[in-house]
Structure formats: C-alpha cells, structure tokens
Enzyme design. Structure first.
Site, PDB file in Angstrom:
ATOM      1  N   HIS A   1       0.840  -1.190   0.000  1.00 15.83           N
ATOM      2  CA  HIS A   1       0.000   0.000   0.000  1.00 15.83           C
ATOM      3  C   HIS A   1       0.879   1.244   0.000  1.00 15.83           C
ATOM      4  O   HIS A   1       1.849   1.287   0.723  1.00 15.83           O
ATOM      5  CB  HIS A   1      -0.921  -0.006   1.221  1.00 15.83           C
TER       6      HIS A   1
ATOM      7  N   LYS B   1      -0.277  13.713   8.236  1.00 12.94           N
ATOM      8  CA  LYS B   1      -1.727  13.969   8.191  1.00 12.94           C
ATOM      9  C   LYS B   1      -2.213  14.580   9.497  1.00 12.94           C
ATOM     10  O   LYS B   1      -3.110  15.410   9.521  1.00 12.94           O
ATOM     11  CB  LYS B   1      -2.481  12.662   7.896  1.00 12.94           C
TER      12      LYS B   1
END
Length: 968
Positions: free
Chosen positions: A166, A607
């Site tokens: 990923h 983030k």
C-alpha cells in the site's frame, strides 16, 4: 555553453524517444479506427499547451500584452471546457486512455534516459556521479578513513528495503511488463541498426505500443492479498535476484582499487509487508503469511536450481587436470552414499568431473527441497519429475536451510581458490553465494503488522474466557494493565487453551503468532523479521505482544513499536525508556541481542500535524533515540515508514538519509518502499541498481563517525539557534494546519466534493480498505487516500499547507531572519532536503487546475472561503521558498525535474478537465456504480450510464496518477 543549451543537448535523445513513442501511439489509435479520437487528443493537447504558454508569459508581459494574454486565457479555458463537456462518453473514454498510455510511454522514456545518462556519466565524467558508490569511496579517501575502520563500518551496516502493498501500484502489471519491453526497445535503438534491423525494430515497437493501447488500464476486480504477493515477487524474480548481487560485486570491485583487503558483507537485504501486514486489512491473516512465504520459497529455489544447473554445465574440469580439496572430495563421497539412485543416473563420468558432479548433487537436493505447487512454471524453469518419498525422507537428500546450501557453495569456492582458479571462483559462483547470503530460502523477509487495539481486545477476550479476570482488561488504567501483564508474563502456565470459547478475532491473533513460529522454523528465523505494533501509545502495547510471544514459545522475535501521531513521536523515547528498564521487557530484549527496532510513521504524523511539524518531530525523535540507545546500551535501528509522495515522507532517498540527525543512523536502517513506487524504482535492472546504491552510499556516509574517524567534522550539526527557529516554525505551521483541517467542521465537505476521495474506493488498486473504520472523520481516513485525492485535484495540500505562513511571519518579524534561513538551507542537510522536497511538490501543484476542481463544491460560500485560504497559503509558500532558495522560479536548481514537470503538464491538464466534468455528471446520477456482465443485462439505462461514467472517472484517476508520477 549556456546551461539551458547544455540541458537541451543532454536531453535531445529523450525528446527524440518521446516523439518516436508518441508517433507510434498515434498510429495505434488510428489503426484502431479512432481518427476522431486522435483529432480530439491533438486539439486538446495544443489548446492546453497554448494555455500554459500564455499563463507563463503573463508574469513578464507589459500592460498591453497582459490584456491580450488574459483574453486569450479566458477564450482557451472556455474552449477546453466546452470541448470536454460536449465530448461523447465513448470518445471521452478513448481520449482519456490515449493520454494515459502516453504517460506510461513518457515515464518509460524518462526512466531509460536515467540509464542512458548514468552510462554516459560513467564513461565521460571527470568525477563520480552524485550519490554513487564511486563517490562514496572518494568520500572515504578524502576523509582519511583507514581500511580497518572502513571494514568495521561495513560489518555493522544493516539495511532493509521493505516492500509494501500500500498504496499498491495504480498501474496494472500487464502495463508494467509492456513498458519494460518498450525500455528494452529504446536501448536497442541506441545501437547501430542496419536497414532491415531498423524495420524489424519498428514493427516490434508498433506491436508493443499497440498492445499497450488495447490493454485496459483499470482493474475490474479488486486484487486479493495473494495477487499483491505475486506482484512483489515479480520485482524479486525479474530484477532484484540479479541486480542485488551485482551491486555487491560493483561495490567490492570499486573498493579494492583503494582498499584491497576490505570485504563487503551482506549489508543490504529486501523485506516485505506484502502478505504480512494485517493492520486494517481483513483479507490478510495467518494463511496469507504462509502462502506468501511458500510462494517466495518456491520461486527462489527454482532460481537457485537454474543457476546451479548452468554452473554445472560450465564447470567441466577433469579430475586429471585439476586438484580438488579433500573437504570437497569427502562431501562428494557423502552425496553419493546418500543418493545412490541419482549416483547411478549420473553414470561413470561422475568421478571424472568432480565439480560438475558436486553441482549436480546440489541441483538434485534443491529439487527435493522445493515446495511443490500446482502452478505452471514460468519460462526458463527446469522441468523435472517430482522427488520420490524415499528421496524426501533422507536427512541429506534435501537442504533443510540456506546455511547448508551455502556450506556446499563455499566448499567449491575454497577448492577453486586453493587450486588457483581465481577467475572461476570470483565469477558466477560468488554471485550465487551472494544470492544465497542475501535471499536465504525466503527471498524477501516478511514483517507482520497489527494494530495495538487488536492485541488489547484479544487479551481482554482471553482473560474473560479463561475465567482469569471477569472485569474488562481494556478499561483498566495503564498501571493496572502493566500489573496484569507482569503476572501473565511471569506465570509459567499457559493461558491460551484450545477449549476456550473466544471470538474469531481473538483466534486470528493467536493463530498469527503460532504461524510466525511455524514459518520461522520452516524457512529460518530471517524469514519473518519482526512484529510491528501500529499506533503504539504505551508500554502495555509492547508487553501485550510479548505475552502472545510467550504463549506460543516465540523467544527472540523483535517487537517493533510504530509511533505515528505527533503526540506519539513526542512520547516515543519516554515509552521506550520505561520498556528498557522494565524487568520483563529487559529480559526479552536480551534474547534479541539488545537490539531494538523503532518504526516512525511519516504518513500519519504528516496527516496529523502537517508536513513541517511532522518532519521536525521525526528529526527530533531520531536524535532522542540516538541518545537513548547510548544511555541504555541498546542498539536502536530506526525503521522509516516513508510513503511515495512528499506528503507521506517521500523524496530523494540519498538526501533524506544525509538529512537525518548525526549519529542516528549508525549503519543500521530500515526503509519502506511503497507499492506505488516499485515499478518506478525497481522495474528496470539499472534503475534498481541506482536506487540501491543511493541507499548504501547514504547510509555509509551518514554512519562515518566524526569522533572516532575524522579529524574534522563532516556531518553538519544545527546550532541551538537553528533548532529554536525550527521549533518556532513548527508550532506556527501546526496551528495553521490544524485550524483548517481539523478545527473547521465544514472542511470535510469541501474535501469530499473538491477531490475524488469518495470515488477512490472504486479504483481496485489494493486489497486494503481506505478507512480504518466506518467513521467519515479525517482522523480515521488512511494517509494514502488522503494524499492521493489531493494529488488528483492538483492541490497537493498535505505536502505544503501551513509552511508558508510560518516562514512569512518569521521573516516579517525581522528582515535578518531571511538571511538566517538562507544560511540554514545552505549548511544544514535536514532543512535543505525539506525545502527541496517542498519546492518539488509546489511545482507539481497547479492552482489554475485546482480552482477548476472547486467548481464541484456545491456551497458557494464554503467554496470561496476554503479556496481563498488554500490559494493564498500556496502563493505565500511559493514566494517564501523562492526567497530562501534565492531562485527566480521553483526548481531552478533542479532543471531536469523542472523540465519534466513542464513537459507533462499540458498532457495532464486534459485529464483533469475530463475528471471534473465526469465527476459532476456521475455525482448528479447518484455516484459510482459498477456492474458485472450479468447485472449489466438487467440494468436500466441510467444504471448503465452510471457504470460507464464510473469507469471513465477511474480511467482519469489512473491517468493523472501516471502523469504526475504520484498516487499517495
């Protein structure tokens, strides 16, 4: 020669390659009967290119020119939008496909240009290439590193490049393999071809491009974990099995020119999360781990057999004309006694050619070792009958581990050296030895990862089911949890029993640890490297994993905490200091030779707090970890969880390693290589070599000790004033970032409408869901789709937001601050790497295109308010970066990258216009929908339209990802 002219001359072959490939694509489109598609592609390409040219000219235009340019910009924008809106959906799909295939071709051409320039550099350059092994050795010499000190440094080096699934590669493997064929054809074209050879070459190129054009870029079925495992094995099979030993050979050959006695140990290995990363992926479990290892094992042993058979065919030395060591003779005699049937099969020639005989027995033992599966063998594998039960049952009839195979290879190597056959010993044979040293019997070492909450939940369930503790474990305070864990760890009895009535989730956790033990026993301890705990917050998170290890009899599996949020990075060293002094964990650490891996999460910390705060917190955490390791006499290896995009810690790896705090690397490092970057970094042999040499050179250079080896300091250290400045900038950037992303409740609505985040889940690029839970909060969104969606809309917000305000306020407070920042950029590798990455991501962002995406936001007030904040912060950040770097424009100090982005933009722009138009139409019909062939027959006209629109949107996502060379 002026620099611009030099660059144009240097890139002339690349421009020629792109023209050739674009022409071939045009022919493929027209052969397919799509002349209208070809015309539409050309119309949009020319209009977007002219629009870019006009926008670039605005800055230097006089008032009269400015007015004309602004009118033309408005007209061109309307023309492009109108053309896209009126385009029939079938034509639009083919136009999108055309631009997407073009980017695959351009990406391949640029990769091959890197190879071409590297070869030219090696032939013509007066000094070694930046970041190369040759430059590293020059660094050793200039800094008077003695041979014994260099050997000590190499012995302590341990580098793992860890492949992840990923974000999985948005490009299908079918396209990757064809792109690789295009690269091979470009290499052939550089050679002198005769007229007939040129015609044949053109036919092959046209056929390959035609296949690319006719191959669907979209996966219609979401890949399963085993598909991702096979994709990872593709790079191991096709590139790394050969490239990695070549890297070692090149390093040793270069070293011996100046350091003849220094040997290169197996310091670089490949790891993998593919098949072992269970965090948030319900489709990965104990069976997946074994499937991955079995598949890798089978592929690897077939490689070994092929290599040893080839060696046996070559090693035809007669016993009459060669001397064989007594150890090798004894080993051969033992082989013959253990495998009498095969000895008979080899015949009387056996005794006349001892090396060939020994290699033949090795070949046979490897056959008996292979895990047989029913999958058809690929080209080049040796067809052979299955081994008999008798052959499999004998102790010496197969290889129980890689060390046994290595021992046989060393026997041959030593015998050849003793007989003076140096060239044979150091040729193909040493390459196979390197391969076995590095790949063992597992190919890529598997890491296992799970979320900390899953361990706590499983333990809670076990305690209830066993009657050991009725009240909930998870509700306890940290001190109480530790007290419970201490009792469990010190109790010789086992809590886990087969008769316990526990949940499927608990059985999953327990079975995972049992499978780890089985896998390490079957494939060797190096087959599973460590156990990673996502979202580690406390000491109990580590002790819970230690408890499960104790229950299944795992005593030396490294337990790796992963610290992901800004708060966790701050708490990291305090948690570890508590662990290092805790008697139970201390005892466990002793079984791991007092070595502790610590994983740092770049994606989630970015983030959580923004790119500037994340980068600075990661830097400070590593520095504190270096001090902590010395204090407790624990060897700490930092595992860098970097993503592919800048917003997730990506960027040039050599500069990133040199930008780490002094004394924090110390020869040991682990780095994730994200799935989206694998084809870019490991798809071609020479590109893979270059990427690996950059890592080795960076780690070795960063690990040279100022104190022990050098008279002068070569690792620049920040002054206390610089550190204070960074802390001040970080705090300001953090506040600005959090204010928009987390404190404005309307921001999520803007984000979901102005980007394709809601549609990304329909793009089958990975087996793992986009969110950790059903919550729609940004906190629960994975960092990958967070970055991916902003990249699609060309805002690229996670990679720069908040930085400009922090820099501007600092500079406005005192004009002298600008001079200080400029000095910091020149002299501090950390800040230089950060700002260089920042300007790269600012250059990839495009506010003109981004504003077009904001039209998708339905609430006009929300749209204008959020867009103004974003646009102003972008302009501010760009201005500040250019000031500090003392350049006229972004990437003036990286002209090759600057030109690449400029070359791509006019071709990415049409995809962005189509994406916005298609998203608007799709959302108006109710959002994405996919239909299988059976469903399509019974679907309404509106449902079929939704399905076609969904497909078209997914094509644009894929195409933009290829165009900007980043997903997430």
């Amino acid at each position: 020669m002026p620099e611009q002219d030099y660059l144009r001359e240097k890139d002339a072959p690349l421009r020629q390659d792109i023209r050739i490939l674009a022409t071939a694509l045009g022919r493929a489109i027209q052969r397919d009967g799509n002349s209208s598609v070809f015309e539409m592609v050309e119309l949009l390409r020319r209009a977007c290119k002219r629009l870019r040219d006009c926008t670039d000219q605005v800055i230097q235009a006089n008032p009269e020119e400015l007015q004309l340019l602004q009118l033309e910009i408005v007209e061109l924008s309307h023309k492009i939008e109108e053309t896209v809106e009126r385009c029939e959906l079938g034509t639009a799909i083919d136009v999108i496909r055309a631009f997407t295939v073009y980017f695959h071709l351009v990406n391949t051409a640029e990769q091959y240009q890197r190879i071409r320039r590297r070869r030219i550099s090696e032939e013509q350059a007066t000094r070694p290439q930046h970041g190369s092994l040759a430059a590293l050795i020059e660094f050793f010499k200039q800094n008077h590193v003695a041979p014994e000190q260099l050997q000590e440094l190499l012995q302590q080096m341990s580098i793992d490049l860890v492949f992840t699934a990923h974000p999985t590669e948005a490009t299908r493997r079918s396209l990757i393999t064809k792109s690789r064929r295009v690269a091979e054809l470009l290499e052939q074209h550089d050679e002198q071809l005769s007229g007939r050879e040129q015609q044949k070459w053109q036919r092959q190129l046209d056929a390959t491009v035609d296949l690319l054009w006719r191959t669907d870029a979209i996966r219609h079925v979401r890949p399963q974990p085993i598909d991702e495992v096979k994709m990872g094995i593709y790079y191991l099979d096709e590139v790394l099995f050969e490239a990695l030993p070549e890297l070692y050979a090149e390093f040793e050959e270069l070293l011996h020119e100046d350091y003849p006695g220094v040997q290169v140990p197996p310091l670089l290995r490949i790891g993998s999360w593919i098949g072992g990363d269970q965090d948030g992926n319900p489709f990965v479990g104990p069976t997946t781990m074994l499937d991955a290892l079995n598949l890798q094992h089978s592929h690897l042993l077939r490689h070994y057999r092929f290599a040893i058979r080839s060696l046996a065919e070559e090693f035809s030395q007669s016993s009459v004309h060669t001397h064989v060591s007594s150890d090798l003779q004894q080993s051969l005699a033992y082989d013959m006694s253990c495998l009498p049937a095969y000895t008979q099969e080899l015949g009387p020639q056996l005794k006349l050619e001892p090396y060939r005989a020994k290699l033949s027995f090795m070949w046979k033992r490897l056959l008996n070792t292979i895990v047989i599966d029913d999958a058809p063998h690929g080209p080049g594998w040796i067809a052979a009958p299955r081994p008999t039960e008798e052959e499999l049952s004998g102790k010496h009839n197969n290889y129980r581990n890689a060390q046994e195979l290595l021992a046989d290879l060393h026997l041959i190597h030593e015998s050849l050296l003793a007989d003076g056959e140096y060239d044979l010993a150091q040729g193909v044979l040493i390459k196979i030895i390197r391969q076995v040293e590095v790949f063992g019997f597992h190919f890529a070492a598997l890491d296992v990862r799970q979320h900390s909450e899953r361990h706590a939940a499983a333990l809670d369930d076990l305690l209830r089911a066993s009657g050991w503790r009725a009240e909930g474990y998870r509700s306890l305070e940290e001190e109480e949890k530790i007290a419970v864990l201490e009792q469990l760890l010190r109790d010789p009895r086992l809590l886990i029993r087969s008769d316990l009535a526990v949940s499927a989730e608990t059985r999953h956790i327990v079975e995972t640890f049992r499978t780890i033990r089985l896998a390490r026993e079957s494939f060797g301890e190096r087959a599973i490297t460590c156990y990673i705990i996502s979202m580690t917050h406390t000491l109990s998170d580590l002790l819970e994993v230690q408890f499960f290890c104790k229950e299944v009899g795992l005593t030396n599996l490294p337990i790796v905490p992963l610290f992901e949020t800004v708060k966790d990075l701050n708490d990291c060293t305090e948690i570890l200091a508590t662990a290092f002094t805790h008697p139970d964990y201390k005892q466990y650490l002793d079984t791991c030779q007092r070595q502790q891996q610590v994983m740092l999460g770049y994606s989630d910390s970015s983030k959580d707090g923004g790119i500037l705060t994340s980068s600075w917190e990661l830097y400070q955490t590593q520095r504190r970890l270096a001090v902590l390791g010395k204090e407790y006499a624990v060897g700490i290896t930092v595992f860098h969880g970097r993503g592919g995009a800048i917003g997730r810690g990506g960027g040039p790896i050599y500069e990133a390693i040199l930008g780490q705090p002094p004394e924090s690397v110390n020869g040991r490092i682990r780095i994730t290589e994200q799935g989206e970057m694998l084809s870019f970094k490991y798809g071609l042999h020479e590109i893979a070599l270059r990427n690996m040499e950059l890592v080795v050179a960076g780690v070795a250079q960063a690990s040279v000790s100022d104190e022990k080896i050098l008279e002068t300091q070569v690792h620049p250290r920040p002054t206390p004033e610089w550190e204070q400045i960074m802390s001040q900038l970080s705090q300001h950037a953090y506040r600005r970032y959090r204010q928009l992303i987390y404190e404005d409740p309307t921001f999520i609505k803007f984000f979901e409408q102005a980007t394709p985040i809601l549609e990304l889940g329909w793009l089958n690029i990975g087996s793992r869901p986009a969110r950790r839970s059903a919550s729609k909060a940004i906190e629960d969104l994975r960092a990958i789709p967070w970055v991916f969606s902003w990249m699609q809309s060309r805002i690229v917000l996670p990679s720069w937001y908040g930085v400009g305000s922090a820099l501007e306020d600092y500079i406005l407070a005192d004009p002298a601050h600008l001079t200080t920042l400029q000095q910091m950029y020149r002299q501090w590798p950390f800040l230089r790497a950060f700002l260089d990455n920042l300007q790269m991501t600012l250059a990839k962002a495009d506010m003109q295109i981004a504003q077009y995406y904001t039209q998708l936001v339905e609430d006009a007030e929300l749209r204008e308010r959020i867009w103004t904040l974003i646009h102003d912060e972008y302009e501010r950040t760009q201005k500040m970066v250019i000031l500090i770097l003392q350049e006229r424009d972004l990437l003036d100090n990286a002209p090759v990258l600057q030109e690449s982005i400029r070359r791509r933009n006019p071709y990415v722009d049409p995809l962005s216009y189509f994406q916005v138009s298609l998203l608007r139409r799709l959302r108006a019909l109710g959002g994405p929908l996919t239909l299988d062939p059976e469903q399509e027959e019974q679907a309404s006209a509106e449902e079929r339209e939704r399905a076609r629109l969904t497909y078209a949107v997914l094509l644009t996502i894929n195409g933009i990802a290829a165009g900007v060379r980043n997903t997430g």
